[in-house]
Design an enzyme around this catalytic site. Structure first.
Site, PDB file in Angstrom:
ATOM      1  N   LYS A  50      14.032   2.435  -4.454  1.00  0.00           N
ATOM      2  CA  LYS A  50      14.215   1.719  -3.190  1.00  0.00           C
ATOM      3  C   LYS A  50      13.362   0.456  -3.254  1.00  0.00           C
ATOM      4  O   LYS A  50      12.155   0.494  -3.067  1.00  0.00           O
ATOM      5  CB  LYS A  50      13.758   2.560  -1.998  1.00  0.00           C
ATOM      6  CG  LYS A  50      14.191   1.926  -0.675  1.00  0.00           C
ATOM      7  CD  LYS A  50      13.229   2.168   0.460  1.00  0.00           C
ATOM      8  CE  LYS A  50      12.161   1.140   0.592  1.00  0.00           C
ATOM      9  NZ  LYS A  50      12.589  -0.250   0.828  1.00  0.00           N
ATOM     10  N   GLU A  68       0.185   2.691  -6.452  1.00  0.00           N
ATOM     11  CA  GLU A  68      -0.432   1.416  -6.818  1.00  0.00           C
ATOM     12  C   GLU A  68      -0.555   0.632  -5.521  1.00  0.00           C
ATOM     13  O   GLU A  68       0.447   0.173  -4.982  1.00  0.00           O
ATOM     14  CB  GLU A  68       0.453   0.665  -7.820  1.00  0.00           C
ATOM     15  CG  GLU A  68       0.757   1.437  -9.098  1.00  0.00           C
ATOM     16  CD  GLU A  68      -0.430   1.569 -10.019  1.00  0.00           C
ATOM     17  OE1 GLU A  68      -1.474   0.923  -9.774  1.00  0.00           O
ATOM     18  OE2 GLU A  68      -0.347   2.331 -10.990  1.00  0.00           O
ATOM     19  N   CYS A  92      -1.244  -8.128  -5.888  1.00  0.00           N
ATOM     20  CA  CYS A  92      -2.233  -7.077  -5.598  1.00  0.00           C
ATOM     21  C   CYS A  92      -3.526  -7.301  -6.361  1.00  0.00           C
ATOM     22  O   CYS A  92      -4.592  -6.923  -5.885  1.00  0.00           O
ATOM     23  CB  CYS A  92      -1.642  -5.722  -5.947  1.00  0.00           C
ATOM     24  SG  CYS A  92      -1.051  -5.625  -7.638  1.00  0.00           S
ATOM     25  N   GLU A 107      -7.681  -6.935   3.093  1.00  0.00           N
ATOM     26  CA  GLU A 107      -6.800  -7.641   2.172  1.00  0.00           C
ATOM     27  C   GLU A 107      -5.991  -8.675   2.972  1.00  0.00           C
ATOM     28  O   GLU A 107      -5.328  -8.328   3.940  1.00  0.00           O
ATOM     29  CB  GLU A 107      -5.840  -6.637   1.514  1.00  0.00           C
ATOM     30  CG  GLU A 107      -4.937  -7.259   0.473  1.00  0.00           C
ATOM     31  CD  GLU A 107      -3.902  -6.265  -0.085  1.00  0.00           C
ATOM     32  OE1 GLU A 107      -3.264  -5.562   0.700  1.00  0.00           O
ATOM     33  OE2 GLU A 107      -3.762  -6.215  -1.320  1.00  0.00           O
TER      34      GLU A 107
HETATM   35  P1  NAD Z   1       4.507  -1.838   2.204  1.00  0.00           P
HETATM   36  O1  NAD Z   1       3.654  -0.640   2.017  1.00  0.00           O
HETATM   37  O2  NAD Z   1       4.760  -2.315   3.569  1.00  0.00           O
HETATM   38  O3  NAD Z   1       5.955  -1.616   1.537  1.00  0.00           O
HETATM   39  C1  NAD Z   1       6.113  -1.207   0.195  1.00  0.00           C
HETATM   40  C2  NAD Z   1       7.427  -0.453   0.068  1.00  0.00           C
HETATM   41  O4  NAD Z   1       7.348   0.733   0.855  1.00  0.00           O
HETATM   42  C3  NAD Z   1       8.635  -1.234   0.589  1.00  0.00           C
HETATM   43  O5  NAD Z   1       9.750  -0.958  -0.238  1.00  0.00           O
HETATM   44  C4  NAD Z   1       8.829  -0.646   1.969  1.00  0.00           C
HETATM   45  O6  NAD Z   1      10.154  -0.776   2.442  1.00  0.00           O
HETATM   46  C5  NAD Z   1       8.471   0.812   1.732  1.00  0.00           C
HETATM   47  N1  NAD Z   1       8.061   1.555   2.937  1.00  0.00           N
HETATM   48  C6  NAD Z   1       7.693   1.078   4.146  1.00  0.00           C
HETATM   49  N2  NAD Z   1       7.390   2.093   4.976  1.00  0.00           N
HETATM   50  C7  NAD Z   1       7.565   3.241   4.283  1.00  0.00           C
HETATM   51  C8  NAD Z   1       7.380   4.611   4.584  1.00  0.00           C
HETATM   52  N3  NAD Z   1       6.962   5.024   5.778  1.00  0.00           N
HETATM   53  N4  NAD Z   1       7.623   5.519   3.621  1.00  0.00           N
HETATM   54  C9  NAD Z   1       8.021   5.142   2.395  1.00  0.00           C
HETATM   55  N5  NAD Z   1       8.219   3.839   2.046  1.00  0.00           N
HETATM   56  C10 NAD Z   1       7.989   2.896   2.978  1.00  0.00           C
HETATM   57  O7  NAD Z   1       3.846  -2.967   1.311  1.00  0.00           O
HETATM   58  P2  NAD Z   1       4.326  -4.482   1.188  1.00  0.00           P
HETATM   59  O8  NAD Z   1       3.755  -5.230   2.336  1.00  0.00           O
HETATM   60  O9  NAD Z   1       5.751  -4.569   0.918  1.00  0.00           O
HETATM   61  O10 NAD Z   1       3.587  -4.911  -0.160  1.00  0.00           O
HETATM   62  C11 NAD Z   1       2.342  -5.491  -0.165  1.00  0.00           C
HETATM   63  C12 NAD Z   1       1.273  -4.461  -0.500  1.00  0.00           C
HETATM   64  O11 NAD Z   1       1.559  -3.893  -1.771  1.00  0.00           O
HETATM   65  C13 NAD Z   1      -0.097  -5.083  -0.615  1.00  0.00           C
HETATM   66  O12 NAD Z   1      -1.059  -4.253  -0.009  1.00  0.00           O
HETATM   67  C14 NAD Z   1      -0.333  -5.143  -2.107  1.00  0.00           C
HETATM   68  O13 NAD Z   1      -1.682  -5.163  -2.481  1.00  0.00           O
HETATM   69  C15 NAD Z   1       0.382  -3.911  -2.574  1.00  0.00           C
HETATM   70  N6  NAD Z   1       0.753  -4.009  -3.983  1.00  0.00           N
HETATM   71  C16 NAD Z   1       0.083  -3.257  -4.904  1.00  0.00           C
HETATM   72  C17 NAD Z   1       0.376  -3.369  -6.261  1.00  0.00           C
HETATM   73  C18 NAD Z   1      -0.381  -2.552  -7.291  1.00  0.00           C
HETATM   74  O14 NAD Z   1       0.073  -2.477  -8.423  1.00  0.00           O
HETATM   75  N7  NAD Z   1      -1.507  -1.961  -6.963  1.00  0.00           N
HETATM   76  C19 NAD Z   1       1.368  -4.249  -6.684  1.00  0.00           C
HETATM   77  C20 NAD Z   1       2.028  -5.004  -5.728  1.00  0.00           C
HETATM   78  C21 NAD Z   1       1.721  -4.871  -4.384  1.00  0.00           C
END
Ligand code: NAD
Length: 527
Positions: free
Chosen positions: A191, A264, A298, A396
């Site tokens: 997804k 992650e 990230c 962050e």
């Molecule tokens: P997010 O947690 O809002 O969304 C990530 C994914 O989860 C999306 O596909 C979203 O649709 C889905 N999602 C949302 N609610 C959900 C739920 N209740 N259950 C399951 N899935 C759900 O994060 P974002 O804002 O899209 O991404 C940014 C964040 O991701 C930042 O905090 C960044 O640091 C982190 N990030 C981490 C890494 C890493 O490798 N550590 C890499 C990239 C981004």
């Protein structure tokens, strides 16, 4: 012009030239959904595509197809599965301009930053294409009674892996992370974030062209809070990349079903500039570390700790470089930084900067949105005088904002860098490599780069990458990044005599025999 100069080549290609109705129809063919969701390009805010929105029943059907395909895929010899990855590697490099366009229009990032994703995917495809057979090879172990007991450890695929990925690196964090799961014999249901779904769908099309049977990688689209939990509800293992807040929910869902997960998550990454650093190189490195993908990375740097003896020289150079950065929307190389991805990101960045300034922080560079370039652009921003009560100090930001702090000695720098619940990435700058590596080992972060901000560790795919503390669980890359998608299975074959009194031995004689054997095994230094 302070904070960036628009780069808008006249007559240049636009999002509409890239995302045509024909492309959308081709990439979404076969996707089912009860509703429609719309994606937009951050460059202008205009609509990109209508996409089918999966409901829980579509997710269940996708898992059904993936489950049906899994057994046959796992039966394909690992070398053949790995060969798909190596062909994919070549196709990605040959067809990179297509995906660079898609990444740019979906995320709004500069082309050079989009190319980081092409590099990361190629590295992952090459690494697992070459090394998967060795990682997955059955391993012989010493048995309870050597020679009498033959032991082999096998690596079985988990089954169907559920993958949930964010918008910021839509190529690398969809297909790049799916590759080790696939080559290990799993099928995958991904997804992606809806706003960046076309990049993931393009990757799937290319992987099929490289030889992946189509049912082996399923993609479902839709609202995170609806489709995400449905993925967790069906998966045999969950691979999640996103925010720490959502990661906790995913971990709870996986725990309730007793399936494993890797997470992650976010970071508040520190860079340390030591007294003996080359300040010119450190300033250039800080620009890459803080402003790649407009800080929506990230592992990007949001806290900069500089030794007081070099602080003025470093800050002068760093601020000059940040102010000179060219912001742009062009689908070509040239811009130094692109757009933020969403109104939510722009709101967080604006709030963090405005609150810090209201509480006494100083803006050394940037500090303003740039609607003249695009609706979601924000200048590369350097703050000084940031203190604990300000949100930007500990939370962050996930944008092009960095705070500069000065330190007196290395113990203080280590304590400051470690004073966060996160532990994803860190960076140390020094002319003394040995000193840098020693300091790195004292930092609580899953990756530490010496004289680079993040790319050296991330790009070294043979080594694990991931977060300590609130930055996650588990690792991508290296052996951990593939073995997590497998279950170990121990097969022990007993030969010649059973592990019980035999050949007419009394219980007492057997106990004596085993006692002697155990002493002998220790004397022989057997493990
Ligand atoms: P997010 O947690 O809002 O969304 C990530 C994914 O989860 C999306 O596909 C979203 O649709 C889905 N999602 C949302 N609610 C959900 C739920 N209740 N259950 C399951 N899935 C759900 O994060 P974002 O804002 O899209 O991404 C940014 C964040 O991701 C930042 O905090 C960044 O640091 C982190 N990030 C981490 C890494 C890493 O490798 N550590 C890499 C990239 C981004």
């Amino acid at each position: 012009m302070e904070g960036g100069n628009p780069v808008a080549p006249p007559g240049a290609r636009t999002a509409a030239d890239v995302v045509t109705p024909e492309l959308v129809a081709r990439l979404t063919r076969g996707l089912t959904g009860s509703g429609t969701t719309v994606s937009h390009t951050p460059f202008t805010g205009r609509k990109l595509a209508d996409l089918p929105e999966s409901g829980p029943e579509d997710v269940a059907a996708a898992f059904g197809r993936a489950r049906e395909a899994q057994r046959a895929w796992a039966a394909v010899p690992v070398r053949e599965r790995a060969a798909v990855l190596l062909r994919f590697h070549d196709l990605v490099l040959a067809r990179q301009s297509e995906v660079l366009d898609l990444i740019q229009v979906e995320t709004g990032k500069a082309r050079l930053h989009a190319h980081e994703e092409v590099q990361a995917v190629a590295v992952a495809a090459r690494h697992y294409g070459r090394k998967a057979p060795a990682y997955l090879r059955p391993k012989g172990h010493t048995g309870v009674v050597p020679t009498l007991t033959k032991v082999t450890e096998l690596r079985q695929p988990r089954g169907v892996v559920g993958q949930i990925s964010p918008w910021n690196y839509p190529f690398e964090l969809s297909v790049g992370d799916a590759l080790p799961a696939l080559v290990a014999g799993n099928t995958v249901v991904t997804k992606p974030d809806t706003e960046t779904a076309l990049t993931a769908l393009w990757a799937r099309e290319l992987l099929i062209e490289a030889g992946l049977p189509a049912p082996v990688w399923q993609i479902v689209l839709g609202e995170g809070p609806v489709v995400g939990p449905a993925v967790v509800a069906h998966a045999d293992y969950v691979s999640f990349t996103g925010s720490t807040r959502t990661g906790r929910e995913v971990a709870e869902g996986a725990a309730a079903r007793l399936v494993g997960c890797s997470l992650e998550l976010g970071g508040k990454n520190a860079m340390l500039v030591l007294h003996d650093a080359d300040v010119e190189k450190a300033a250039a490195g800080a620009v890459r570390g803080c402003f790649s993908s407009a800080g929506q990375l990230c592992i990007s740097i949001e806290r900069l700790y500089v030794h007081e003896s070099v602080a003025d020289a470093f800050v002068e150079r760093f601020v000059a470089r940040a102010r000179a950065m060219r912001l742009g929307t062009g689908l070509a190389y040239g811009a130094d930084m692109g757009s933020l991805v969403s109104g939510r990101q722009l709101e967080t960045v604006t709030r963090h900067v405005e609150e810090a300034v209201a509480k006494g922080a100083t803006v050394l560079a940037g500090g303003r949105p740039r609607p003249d370039i695009g609706p979601l652009f924000y200048e590369p921003t350097v703050l000084e005088g940031v203190e604990a009560p300000m949100a930007v100090c500990a939370e962050e930001t996930f944008g092009p904002v960095v705070s500069v702090y000065r330190f007196r000695d290395e113990d203080e720098a280590v304590a400051l860098a470690n004073a966060t619940p996160y532990g994803l990435n860190a960076s140390v700058w020094t002319r003394d490599g040995r000193r840098g590596r020693a300091l790195a080992a004292r930092l609580r972060a899953g990756t530490v780069n010496v004289n680079e901000a993040y790319a050296a560790a991330y790009g070294s795919a043979q080594s694990p990458m991931g977060g300590m503390g609130d930055s996650g669980l588990g690792r991508r890359h290296g052996s951990e990044g593939i073995l997590k998608y497998t279950e170990s299975q121990t097969v022990a074959q007993q030969r010649i005599m059973p592990l019980a009194p035999s050949f007419g031995m009394t219980d007492e004689k057997y106990a004596e025999f085993m006692t002697r054997s155990l002493r002998a095994l220790k004397a022989l230094r057997l493990r």
